[in-house]
Design a protein around this motif. Structure first.
Motif, mmCIF file in Angstrom:
data_model
loop_
_atom_site.group_PDB
_atom_site.id
_atom_site.type_symbol
_atom_site.label_atom_id
_atom_site.label_comp_id
_atom_site.label_asym_id
_atom_site.label_seq_id
_atom_site.Cartn_x
_atom_site.Cartn_y
_atom_site.Cartn_z
ATOM 1 N N TYR A 138 0.817 -1.319 -0.052
ATOM 2 C CA TYR A 138 0.104 -0.023 -0.030
ATOM 3 C C TYR A 138 1.065 1.184 -0.257
ATOM 4 N N GLU A 178 -10.005 2.533 -1.925
ATOM 5 C CA GLU A 178 -8.720 1.987 -1.785
ATOM 6 C C GLU A 178 -8.133 2.068 -0.200
ATOM 7 N N SER A 226 -5.346 9.437 -3.521
ATOM 8 C CA SER A 226 -5.600 7.975 -3.152
ATOM 9 C C SER A 226 -7.037 7.771 -4.136
ATOM 10 N N SER A 275 -2.825 0.856 -3.229
ATOM 11 C CA SER A 275 -3.673 2.101 -2.837
ATOM 12 C C SER A 275 -2.507 3.230 -2.971
#
Length: 229
Positions: A40, A105, A216, A229
């Motif tokens: 992420y 996300e 994001s 993400s």
């Protein structure tokens, strides 16, 4: 290590117990702990792709904003609330944490990491394994194991910043030394935020890191990407 009535382990009293508590936190918030944090970027990948973050200075400013005015600050407040909460109050804090996610996300990021953290921690240390948003899961587990709250905050926020630094090292890209210099410079801010969060409550939740939140959202439809993400 003593075992509490719920089947979980409690740090021993005295200096050895304090050292063991810190080692437990180091394990929980290390890259080796299987929460998948490496996958992420918290929207950083989109910010780099769009040219908003181009170098070490730009990443440092972005990281400051996310930590002090965005997800980092909110996570710290949620962790403190979860640490102090009765078990029957955790569901409400968890729902609040999920509602605060500014994009699909980012919601996935906190939900999947939290579920993985809870499952592994429960299997080793005992306690509940219900899937919770990541900061809520860490706060609840730290309270159950009798770990010190401020140290938990410090380790959590340092892990938060470290994961984003690792992402920036690959994305910007930054050299290893350059990236670590950015992270080291955040040390005083991380300590200050940890201390401040002890006095904050869910009434203090809120984010003004709008560009990071928008990044994001844009990442959800980015054509080519390395991160989830």
């Amino acid at each position: 290590m003593p075992i509490d009535e719920s089947g979980g382990s409690q740090p021993e009293a005295g200096p050895a117990g304090a050292d063991l508590a810190l080692l437990t936190l180091a394990q929980w918030l290390s890259p080796a702990y299987p929460v998948g944090a490496f996958a992420y970027s918290h929207g950083l990948e989109s910010a780099v792709a769009e040219g908003a973050v181009r170098d070490a200075d730009g990443f440092g400013r972005w990281l400051d904003d996310v930590l002090l005015f965005g997800g980092g600050r909110n996570d710290a407040i949620l962790l403190v609330a979860a640490y102090a909460a009765a078990p029957d109050a955790l569901a409400g804090i968890d729902a609040l944490a999920r509602a605060l996610a500014p994009s699909a996300e980012r919601a996935m990021e906190t939900e999947l990491q939290g579920a993985a953290f809870a499952a592994t921690t429960s299997a080793i240390w005992g306690g509940a394994d219900a899937p919770l948003a990541y900061p809520v899961a860490v706060g609840a587990a730290a309270a159950a194991q009798g770990l010190p709250l401020e140290k938990t905050l410090q380790f959590y926020l340092h892990g938060f910043a470290s994961n984003l630094t690792a992402a920036a090292t690959r994305l910007v890209p930054l050299g290893q030394t350059e990236a670590q210099a950015v992270l080291a410079a955040r040390g005083p801010a991380l300590a200050d935020l940890s201390a401040l969060a002890l006095s904050l409550t869910p009434d203090d939740l809120g984010s003004s890191a709008f560009m990071a939140d928008i990044a994001s959202m844009r990442h959800e439809t980015q054509y080519s990407r390395m991160f989830r993400s």
